[in-house]
Every structure is written in structure tokens, then in C-alpha cells.
Design a protein around this motif. Sequence first.
Motif, PDB file in Angstrom:
ATOM      1  N   UNK A 189     -45.148  -5.305 -35.457  1.00  8.90           N
ATOM      2  CA  UNK A 189     -44.467  -5.031 -36.476  1.00  8.90           C
ATOM      3  C   UNK A 189     -43.293  -4.053 -37.102  1.00  8.90           C
ATOM      4  N   UNK A 190     -42.210  -4.087 -37.235  1.00 10.57           N
ATOM      5  CA  UNK A 190     -41.089  -2.875 -36.765  1.00 10.57           C
ATOM      6  C   UNK A 190     -40.210  -2.951 -38.487  1.00 10.57           C
ATOM      7  N   UNK A 191     -40.050  -1.459 -39.003  1.00 12.89           N
ATOM      8  CA  UNK A 191     -39.520  -1.385 -40.172  1.00 12.89           C
ATOM      9  C   UNK A 191     -38.746  -0.109 -39.874  1.00 12.89           C
ATOM     10  N   UNK A 192     -37.383  -0.826 -40.930  1.00  8.24           N
ATOM     11  CA  UNK A 192     -36.338   0.386 -40.657  1.00  8.24           C
ATOM     12  C   UNK A 192     -35.600   0.410 -41.969  1.00  8.24           C
TER      13      UNK A 192
ATOM     14  N   UNK B 221     -31.426   6.507 -41.075  1.00  8.87           N
ATOM     15  CA  UNK B 221     -32.995   6.213 -41.399  1.00  8.87           C
ATOM     16  C   UNK B 221     -33.921   6.032 -40.353  1.00  8.87           C
ATOM     17  N   UNK B 222     -35.010   6.083 -40.837  1.00  7.02           N
ATOM     18  CA  UNK B 222     -36.182   5.628 -39.347  1.00  7.02           C
ATOM     19  C   UNK B 222     -36.572   4.090 -39.370  1.00  7.02           C
ATOM     20  N   UNK B 223     -36.771   3.928 -37.793  1.00  7.28           N
ATOM     21  CA  UNK B 223     -37.782   2.903 -37.828  1.00  7.28           C
ATOM     22  C   UNK B 223     -38.380   2.886 -37.328  1.00  7.28           C
ATOM     23  N   UNK B 224     -39.629   2.543 -37.795  1.00  7.21           N
ATOM     24  CA  UNK B 224     -41.399   2.835 -37.055  1.00  7.21           C
ATOM     25  C   UNK B 224     -41.482   1.327 -36.439  1.00  7.21           C
TER      26      UNK B 224
END
Length: 229
Positions: free
Chosen positions: A49-52, A107-110
Motif C-alpha cells: 500500500x503506497x500513499x502520497x 510531500x511524503x510517500x509512505x
Amino acid sequence: MKKILIVLTLSCLLTVPAFAAEAAKSLVQVSGSSQQEINPDIARLTLTIKTVNTDLEAAKRENTKNSNQLLAKLKALGLTDAQIKTATYHVEPVYSYEKDRLPKLKGYNITNSLEITSPIEKTGLLVSEATAAGANEIGSIRFEAANENDAKDAALKEAMADALRKAKVIASALNKRVSNVTQVNESGVYYRPLMLESRAAKAEDAAGPVIPAGKVTVSANVQMTVELE
């Protein structure tokens, strides 16, 4: 003095047959190999699961929500805690780059990845349901045999039998027989599971993709030295 000479002569005569017997023996080195394909019965795959998001906390909340949703779906499919483990979890800042300027934080990529072990027959359904539950990347799928050690042992035994068979053929051609195995070296036992490349999850996966398992290759090689007489 004569008695000593007689004893020495008799000793020499008695040792001649022993030397002759040793001379009649031959050492031969042979190799043996085995390769077989077996049906796998388990699949190992990585669900990611990738979230940006421009906001770190928002990215974390979204990723946690989707991850919990995915875990619930996996449990509903019958997977246990022992079949699910975290593979990776990392937070990565995303920057934009312009000439002659400092990088600008966008931003950020989790990324949260789970390693799953599943029966082969559930692989297609698992991919479909995981995609619907929020997984947006399917890692490489690896098909394996649960009894890996048994398969390796069987391949090693076959390699030994192959080497011994070759030794007997050589002995027969020389009108001799294999009297003893003096040395065995294992040259390697190889287990090659079938790997499928990773890919991003697609909308058509919702129908349940067909994922053929193929075969797992197991091979072994040995070197054997035998004595012929």
C-alpha cells in the motif's frame, strides 16, 4: 644368521599376495546428477500500500486506514497471523528539483508492504480481494513446495544413484566390480522456485486473475570415488 635370512624371505613371500591384491584394485571418480520438477503447493507474495500526500500526518492516516482494511480482508479470507508479516514500512519525502534552486519538499510517500504465504489455489482470489481492499502494488509472486527439504533429499539420493550407476557401467566394461565407495562430495543441491515479476495492481484484477503456478525445479550434483576389483 641363516635363520634370520629364512624368516625375512618368508615374510617377503607372504606380503606379495597383499601387494598383488592392492595392485589389482582401481580407483575411479564419477559424477552424478539429478533434476526434477515438482508441483508447488504454496505461494509467497508481497502486497503493498503506497500513499502520497503533501501532509505527512494525512499520508500516515490514509496509509494506516488502507492497511487495516487490507488486514481485515486477509483475515476474512482465512489467513492467520503466521501467514502475514510486515516486509517493509518506510516514509520517504518527495522533492521537486529545479535548475539552480534548492530542492523543494512536495510531500511524503509512505510504503507499507506485507509478505503473505497462501495456498496456491487462493492466489488469484487473494490478488483480487487485496486490490479491492486497498493494495495498489502486487510484489513478485513466488511459488514453492512446502516440503522443500524432502524434495532436496530426494534429488540428492537420485544423484547418488546416478553416480553409482555410472561406476558400475565402467566396472563392467573393465570386467571388474565396484567393491567400495571411498569418497563422496556433494557439489550442490539447488532449489529454484518459480518467480513472477512484480506489477502494479490493475482494475481488471477485480475479476480474479488466473495465475498459473508452473513447476519448481530441484537439482543435485555429487562427485564419487569408487574402488574396483
